[in-house]
Structure formats: C-alpha cells, structure tokens
Design a protein around this motif. Structure first.
Motif, PDB file in Angstrom:
ATOM      1  N   ALA A 201       0.845  -1.196   0.000  1.00 49.91           N
ATOM      2  CA  ALA A 201       0.000   0.000   0.000  1.00 49.91           C
ATOM      3  C   ALA A 201       0.875   1.239   0.000  1.00 49.91           C
ATOM      4  O   ALA A 201       1.597   1.491   0.962  1.00 49.91           O
ATOM      5  N   VAL A 202       0.805   2.030  -1.065  1.00 50.16           N
ATOM      6  CA  VAL A 202       1.711   3.171  -1.212  1.00 50.16           C
ATOM      7  C   VAL A 202       1.356   4.306  -0.266  1.00 50.16           C
ATOM      8  O   VAL A 202       2.215   5.139   0.058  1.00 50.16           O
ATOM      9  N   ASN A 203       0.114   4.357   0.208  1.00 45.18           N
ATOM     10  CA  ASN A 203      -0.299   5.429   1.120  1.00 45.18           C
ATOM     11  C   ASN A 203      -0.452   4.949   2.562  1.00 45.18           C
ATOM     12  O   ASN A 203      -1.063   5.637   3.383  1.00 45.18           O
ATOM     13  N   LEU A 204       0.105   3.790   2.865  1.00 48.40           N
ATOM     14  CA  LEU A 204       0.020   3.261   4.225  1.00 48.40           C
ATOM     15  C   LEU A 204       0.849   4.114   5.172  1.00 48.40           C
ATOM     16  O   LEU A 204       2.018   4.409   4.906  1.00 48.40           O
ATOM     17  N   ALA A 205       0.244   4.542   6.284  1.00 49.36           N
ATOM     18  CA  ALA A 205       0.941   5.388   7.253  1.00 49.36           C
ATOM     19  C   ALA A 205       1.620   4.531   8.303  1.00 49.36           C
ATOM     20  O   ALA A 205       1.071   3.524   8.755  1.00 49.36           O
ATOM     21  N   ALA A 206       2.826   4.933   8.695  1.00 47.12           N
ATOM     22  CA  ALA A 206       3.560   4.229   9.749  1.00 47.12           C
ATOM     23  C   ALA A 206       3.061   4.695  11.112  1.00 47.12           C
ATOM     24  O   ALA A 206       2.066   5.420  11.222  1.00 47.12           O
ATOM     25  N   GLY A 207       3.778   4.314  12.154  1.00 45.03           N
ATOM     26  CA  GLY A 207       3.357   4.664  13.507  1.00 45.03           C
ATOM     27  C   GLY A 207       3.227   6.155  13.727  1.00 45.03           C
ATOM     28  O   GLY A 207       2.366   6.611  14.478  1.00 45.03           O
ATOM     29  N   ASP A 208       4.074   6.961  13.083  1.00 46.70           N
ATOM     30  CA  ASP A 208       3.995   8.414  13.208  1.00 46.70           C
ATOM     31  C   ASP A 208       3.168   9.030  12.089  1.00 46.70           C
ATOM     32  O   ASP A 208       3.237  10.232  11.844  1.00 46.70           O
ATOM     33  N   GLU A 209       2.404   8.164  11.387  1.00 51.01           N
ATOM     34  CA  GLU A 209       1.518   8.578  10.300  1.00 51.01           C
ATOM     35  C   GLU A 209       2.274   9.089   9.077  1.00 51.01           C
ATOM     36  O   GLU A 209       1.710   9.785   8.238  1.00 51.01           O
ATOM     37  N   ALA A 210       3.532   8.745   8.963  1.00 47.40           N
ATOM     38  CA  ALA A 210       4.301   9.099   7.770  1.00 47.40           C
ATOM     39  C   ALA A 210       4.112   8.011   6.723  1.00 47.40           C
ATOM     40  O   ALA A 210       4.172   6.817   7.022  1.00 47.40           O
ATOM     41  N   THR A 211       3.872   8.407   5.489  1.00 44.45           N
ATOM     42  CA  THR A 211       3.734   7.468   4.391  1.00 44.45           C
ATOM     43  C   THR A 211       5.103   7.219   3.751  1.00 44.45           C
ATOM     44  O   THR A 211       6.065   7.947   4.026  1.00 44.45           O
ATOM     45  N   PRO A 212       5.219   6.199   2.896  1.00 44.58           N
ATOM     46  CA  PRO A 212       6.497   6.011   2.182  1.00 44.58           C
ATOM     47  C   PRO A 212       6.923   7.247   1.406  1.00 44.58           C
ATOM     48  O   PRO A 212       8.122   7.513   1.270  1.00 44.58           O
ATOM     49  N   LEU A 213       5.960   8.040   0.918  1.00 44.42           N
ATOM     50  CA  LEU A 213       6.309   9.266   0.199  1.00 44.42           C
ATOM     51  C   LEU A 213       6.992  10.264   1.134  1.00 44.42           C
ATOM     52  O   LEU A 213       7.949  10.946   0.731  1.00 44.42           O
ATOM     53  N   HIS A 214       6.528  10.364   2.374  1.00 44.17           N
ATOM     54  CA  HIS A 214       7.184  11.229   3.355  1.00 44.17           C
ATOM     55  C   HIS A 214       8.626  10.776   3.593  1.00 44.17           C
ATOM     56  O   HIS A 214       9.551  11.598   3.648  1.00 44.17           O
ATOM     57  N   VAL A 215       8.799   9.466   3.742  1.00 41.89           N
ATOM     58  CA  VAL A 215      10.131   8.925   4.025  1.00 41.89           C
ATOM     59  C   VAL A 215      11.087   9.227   2.880  1.00 41.89           C
ATOM     60  O   VAL A 215      12.222   9.674   3.090  1.00 41.89           O
ATOM     61  N   ALA A 216      10.636   8.989   1.644  1.00 42.81           N
ATOM     62  CA  ALA A 216      11.489   9.236   0.489  1.00 42.81           C
ATOM     63  C   ALA A 216      11.785  10.715   0.317  1.00 42.81           C
ATOM     64  O   ALA A 216      12.922  11.106   0.014  1.00 42.81           O
ATOM     65  N   ALA A 217      10.782  11.559   0.526  1.00 44.87           N
ATOM     66  CA  ALA A 217      10.979  13.002   0.377  1.00 44.87           C
ATOM     67  C   ALA A 217      11.946  13.533   1.426  1.00 44.87           C
ATOM     68  O   ALA A 217      12.787  14.395   1.132  1.00 44.87           O
ATOM     69  N   ALA A 218      11.857  13.043   2.639  1.00 47.67           N
ATOM     70  CA  ALA A 218      12.728  13.517   3.710  1.00 47.67           C
ATOM     71  C   ALA A 218      14.187  13.197   3.433  1.00 47.67           C
ATOM     72  O   ALA A 218      15.086  13.906   3.894  1.00 47.67           O
ATOM     73  N   ARG A 219      14.437  12.141   2.656  1.00 52.07           N
ATOM     74  CA  ARG A 219      15.819  11.741   2.349  1.00 52.07           C
ATOM     75  C   ARG A 219      16.264  12.182   0.961  1.00 52.07           C
ATOM     76  O   ARG A 219      17.353  11.830   0.522  1.00 52.07           O
ATOM     77  N   GLY A 220      15.417  12.931   0.268  1.00 49.73           N
ATOM     78  CA  GLY A 220      15.792  13.428  -1.047  1.00 49.73           C
ATOM     79  C   GLY A 220      15.923  12.344  -2.089  1.00 49.73           C
ATOM     80  O   GLY A 220      16.745  12.460  -3.004  1.00 49.73           O
ATOM     81  N   LEU A 221      15.106  11.288  -1.998  1.00 49.52           N
ATOM     82  CA  LEU A 221      15.164  10.177  -2.950  1.00 49.52           C
ATOM     83  C   LEU A 221      14.217  10.469  -4.115  1.00 49.52           C
ATOM     84  O   LEU A 221      13.057  10.077  -4.104  1.00 49.52           O
ATOM     85  N   GLU A 222      14.728  11.159  -5.107  1.00 47.47           N
ATOM     86  CA  GLU A 222      13.873  11.591  -6.217  1.00 47.47           C
ATOM     87  C   GLU A 222      13.253  10.408  -6.950  1.00 47.47           C
ATOM     88  O   GLU A 222      12.061  10.439  -7.287  1.00 47.47           O
ATOM     89  N   ALA A 223      14.040   9.360  -7.216  1.00 49.95           N
ATOM     90  CA  ALA A 223      13.514   8.213  -7.950  1.00 49.95           C
ATOM     91  C   ALA A 223      12.403   7.521  -7.164  1.00 49.95           C
ATOM     92  O   ALA A 223      11.395   7.082  -7.742  1.00 49.95           O
TER      93      ALA A 223
END
Length: 449
Positions: A201-223
């Motif tokens: 699930a691409v929009n699944l929220a983790a314990g802090d309600e961050a989605t995989p998109l949040h995680v990738a954006a926070a680390r500057g993972l453009e791909a």
C-alpha cells in the motif's frame, strides 16, 4: 534426555534448561486439553497453546548465519523447530548510570530470527533453505520481519525470494512500519518496486503517520518519490505533526544534500503539492528552505506560488529565516533578492545584524529601504577584518544612514512596489536594457548611494 536436548550447544546446563521449558510447555498443553474435554463449550475446546521457540547463543550458529555459510546452515537447520529458533546476541553498550554518575558498560541482549539475519545480508541460498525448512516468513522476532531487514539493507534478491514464498508486502513491524517505509537509500529502489508489484500500500501510514512518500521526500530520494507518485501516492497526506511530503523534503535539505531535495521537491510540486501549506509551528516549505539558506530551492517554491511574506507561528517570515542563516549560506544575496522580488517586505532593522558580515547580502537588503535605516546593531556587528576588506561599501553605507537616497533609487522602489510579487517575472518581460533590468532587480554594486 538426549532426544530432547538442544542440538546446537555443548553446554549441559543449557540443555537441561531447555528440556525443562519443553516439559513445562507439554504439561500446560495437557492441562488445557483436560479442561477442554471436561467442558461442553466447543469454543473452549479449540483453545491451543503456542509452542515456545528455542533460544540459541551458540557462537557456531551465529557464525554460520552472519557469514552466510550455506553448508553449515544446512547442517544446523534441518527442521521447522530449528528454522524458527530465536537467536540471541549479547553486546556491551555504554549506558549512563545515574546512581554512579558516569558511563558504564551494560550487557544488552538482542533477539532475532535466522531468516531475518540472512535476509538482511543478502544470503539468498541460506534464506531459501530456511524457508524450505519451515521458517516463518512474517515472524517479527526483535521487532522486524525478514522483509523489513531485506528492504532496510537494500537486498532485492532476498525481497523477491520472500515475496515469492508468500511474505506479506504490508507486514508491520512492532513500531508500525511497513517494509516500504524502510526503503531509505537510493539502492533500495528495486526493493520498493518489488513491494509495490506485490501489493504494498503506497499510502500506508507508519506509527507516526508518515507514508512512504514522506520517508522518500525527507531523504531526497527523487527516484522513489517519482515511483510512489506514479503508483498513486497522495501528495496532500500529513504526518502526525501536520507535515506534508513537500514540508519534510524542504526540512531535510541540509547543505550537503540540497540538490537531491530540490529534485524531490520539484517532483512533488509538479504532482500538485501546495507550497503554501504550513506544518508544525507554522513552518512552510519556504521557511525550511530559507532556514537552510538554499536559494535555488526557495526560488523553485516561489515560482510555484509560495508566499514570501507569510509568518510562521513565532511571527518569523521566510526573509527572517534567511537572515538568520545568512552567515552559513553560500550566496545569501541571491536568496534575499529572490524573496524581495517575490513580495517580501524589508526586514526589520534589528535583523540586519545577522548579515552584517555578508556585505553583498547587506547591500541587497539596504537597497530595499527608501533610506538606510538607523540601527547601530548592524554597524557594531561588523568584524574589523570584514570592514577592512570591504571598507568602501561599509563607509558608503554608514554615510547614507538617514540620508536622502538618489531619485533613481526611489524610482526603482516605486516600480518594484507597483510590480509587487511579480517583480522578477515582469522584469524579464519588460523591454528594458540589461543594465536597467539588473538595477531594478537589486544588482550588487559594492556601494550605497
């Protein structure tokens, strides 16, 4: 006795303890069975007791797993019970002792599963053997499943193997994170693709309600960001702290990784992310970019509609944040000019002290006033060696304090006020000579007149 002893250790005491645990479990199982037979309730008759897993601290077992020695793994793990044993490692870690008042070495035990160990290290042959012996694919011994560790260490072959044997793509760790949340390096892109193909699930929220998109954006993972957006990731979702993916991308844009985060932010903006949405403490993406002194990222946000004069919860504007970071920025004058060209008002005179030792940035700011403001704070803040190196500029600025500026400068301010936040865009379209266009956009001249 020999048939019940632990097969991986030569310690007699350990064998006896494990045998006692086994016998205690068998006694409890038989007691439950007797109670079920004595009652007529069919639901109670289905009560079962989970079989405890064996534990092992044998160095030989550890060595085989951590080294990926397939022959040893095949010899040591020959049944389901062995494949699902709990591997314990003990290491000494420094911990602060409040009673003694200093740091002490404290033993810490870590538990994990054999499949998790080999998956994290990419030993696919060992992982296949353990799976065929009955290793539990989604067991979370120590908090994370094998699929979590394989993604965290970017092991696509192991991810493919685990998914092929039926591992759940959305299995959650004890902290509430899915494997997709642990794809945090550029090398993990293939792992992310495999998970999404398997139904993650691409929009699944983790314990802090961050989605995989949040995680990738926070680390500057453009791909990764591009992949998630193509698979239906929502750019408007917020974390528990109210941060959007664009917010965390700009917040993570530290000096060494500004280019990566700029690329990720561009992807988000092109997908419809709103740069005006503020997160925790009213910090907008533009506040974050300015606080890190990133002029190119700030200009990108401004071109997409970011508000240059919007204050945060503390009343600070992006210009204030840029001033506070001026001494660490590579080209603070570029960032300050961009903000002023997009409608930011002149800074409070007290804030000028933050860029007093950046003469080019100070010149841009002073030219945003109809006259050089009287404020001893920024004059006193100039270091002697900086004053000496740029004496012509500082002397001219000091002479013009509270003095009338030239009519040309006042006309420039009048035109800029008329253009407002469209100043830079309009200057590019107006049929102006290059020198006049540069002057309108607060070109640095090295003096104040």
């Amino acid at each position: 006795m020999a048939g019940q002893s632990f097969p991986f250790t030569t310690s007699a005491l350990r064998s006896l303890r494990l045998q006692r645990e086994w016998l205690e479990w068998e006694d409890r199982r038989r007691a439950v069975a007797r109670r079920c037979r004595s009652h007529r309730d069919p639901a109670e008759a289905r009560v079962q007791l989970a079989k405890p897993h064996r534990r092992c601290r044998d160095p030989a077992v550890h060595s085989a797993l951590f080294a990926g020695d397939l022959q040893q793994v095949q010899a040591l793990f020959q049944d389901e019970e062995a494949a699902n044993m709990i591997v314990e490692t003990v290491s000494n870690q420094l911990a602060w002792s409040a009673e003694q008042g200093f740091w002490v070495l404290t033993p810490k035990t870590k538990q994990t599963a054999p499949l998790t160990i080999v998956a994290a290290r990419g030993y696919t042959d060992c992982a296949r053997h353990l799976i065929l012996q009955g290793a539990e694919l989604d067991a979370r011994v120590g908090g994370q499943a094998a699929l979590h560790e394989a993604c965290a260490h970017a092991r696509p072959d192991c991810v493919r193997l685990l998914l092929a044997f039926g591992a759940r793509a959305n299995v959650l760790s004890e902290e509430g994170a899915a494997p997709l949340h642990l794809c945090t390096t550029p090398e993990s892109l293939e792992c992310a693709k495999l998970l999404l193909d398997a139904g993650a699930a691409v929009n699944l929220a983790a314990g802090d309600e961050a989605t995989p998109l949040h995680v990738a954006a926070a680390r500057g993972l453009e791909a990764h960001v591009a992949l998630y957006l193509a698979r239906g990731a929502c750019v408007d979702l917020r974390t528990g702290r109210g941060e959007t993916a664009l917010n965390v991308a700009c917040a993570g844009a530290e000096p060494g990784a500004a280019g990566l985060h700029e690329a990720a932010a561009r992807r988000l903006l092109e997908a419809g992310a709103d740069p005006r949405v503020a997160g925790r403490k009213g910090h907008s993406p533009l506040h974050h970019a300015c606080a890190h002194g990133h002029s190119y990222l700030a200009e990108l946000l401004l071109r997409h509609g970011a508000q240059a004069g919007a204050p945060n919860a503390a009343g600070l504007t992006p210009l204030d944040c840029a001033l506070q970071a001026a001494s660490d920025a590579a080209e603070p004058e570029v960032l300050l000019a961009a903000l002023l060209d997009h409608g930011a008002g002149p800074a409070h005179p007290e804030m000028l002290k933050h860029c007093a030792n950046c003469p080019r940035a100070l010149e841009v700011l002073l030219n945003a006033y109809p006259c050089v403001p009287s404020c001893d704070a920024w004059l006193r803040a100039v270091l002697p060696e900086v004053w000496q190196a740029h004496e012509a500029f500082y002397s001219s600025a000091g002479r013009m304090v509270n003095q009338p500026r030239r009519l040309q400068h006042l006309a420039r301010l009048a035109v800029r006020a008329q253009l407002g936040d469209r100043c830079r865009e309009a200057a590019a379209r107006l049929p102006l000579p290059p020198l006049l266009r540069d002057y309108l956009l607060l070109r640095v001249e090295g003096r104040i007149e």
